[in-house]
Design a protein around this motif. Sequence first.
Motif, mmCIF file in Angstrom:
data_model
loop_
_atom_site.group_PDB
_atom_site.id
_atom_site.type_symbol
_atom_site.label_atom_id
_atom_site.label_comp_id
_atom_site.label_asym_id
_atom_site.label_seq_id
_atom_site.Cartn_x
_atom_site.Cartn_y
_atom_site.Cartn_z
ATOM 1 N N LEU A 1 0.492 4.156 -2.655
ATOM 2 C CA LEU A 1 0.406 5.664 -2.475
ATOM 3 C C LEU A 1 1.514 6.495 -3.010
ATOM 4 C CD1 LEU A 1 -1.003 5.046 1.446
ATOM 5 C CD2 LEU A 1 -2.357 5.969 -0.473
ATOM 6 N N LEU B 1 -7.833 6.656 1.468
ATOM 7 C CA LEU B 1 -7.530 5.463 1.591
ATOM 8 C C LEU B 1 -8.629 4.957 2.616
ATOM 9 C CD1 LEU B 1 -5.542 3.120 1.827
ATOM 10 C CD2 LEU B 1 -4.370 4.271 4.004
ATOM 11 N N PHE C 1 -3.397 0.654 8.175
ATOM 12 C CA PHE C 1 -4.066 1.832 7.467
ATOM 13 C C PHE C 1 -3.960 3.256 7.966
ATOM 14 C CE2 PHE C 1 -5.573 -2.621 6.556
ATOM 15 C CZ PHE C 1 -5.813 -2.525 5.341
ATOM 16 N N LEU D 1 0.939 -1.311 -0.015
ATOM 17 C CA LEU D 1 0.004 0.139 -0.010
ATOM 18 C C LEU D 1 0.977 1.315 0.109
ATOM 19 C CD1 LEU D 1 -2.673 -1.031 2.357
ATOM 20 C CD2 LEU D 1 -3.151 -0.719 -0.009
#
Length: 191
Positions: A100, A112, A133, A96
Amino acid sequence: MAQAAPAIRILALGDSLTAGFGLAPEEAFPARLERALRAEGKDVSLINAGVSGDTTAGGKARLDWALAAKPQLAILELGANDGLRGLDPRLTHANLDSILKRFKAAGVPVLLTGMLAPPNYGKEFEAEFKAVFARLAAEHDVVFYPFFLDGVAGDPRLCLPDGLHPNAKGVDVIVERILPSVRKLLERGKP
């Protein structure tokens, strides 16, 4: 005569939750979100780049294809399959993070969405996975929606018989709950 500005292209990069597993195309999250935004008078066009079964590694591998659509904004919804498979949260973070960084390099603001791991891998894995996250959102200063399935997960009235994927009513709940975050994303995308 001045031409109208083209619709704002929003890429929805995700897995089956974005693709609309088990649903008609017009019931999938990107289609329903586009309809809700248009009802608010926003000229948007959502690109459904959801692939059922995709992990964060799969999303990373097809990012060039997704960026070829020249989106101005992106919603990144990946990680559910990493959690279901018990993949190392460090790998999820690395994938991720790479996605990004690529969006940032392309000048594409991102929303996100977070995901929770199933409880069968234990509390430590759950906590480590969930933290990925929020940490990425802070590191990249992106708009963050902590749990994509908020208000839907575990509710049999809002899920398909598999108990994992939202039905059309569930998608409507997701859209309603995520709309404030999408509005923030649209603000970030203004020139």
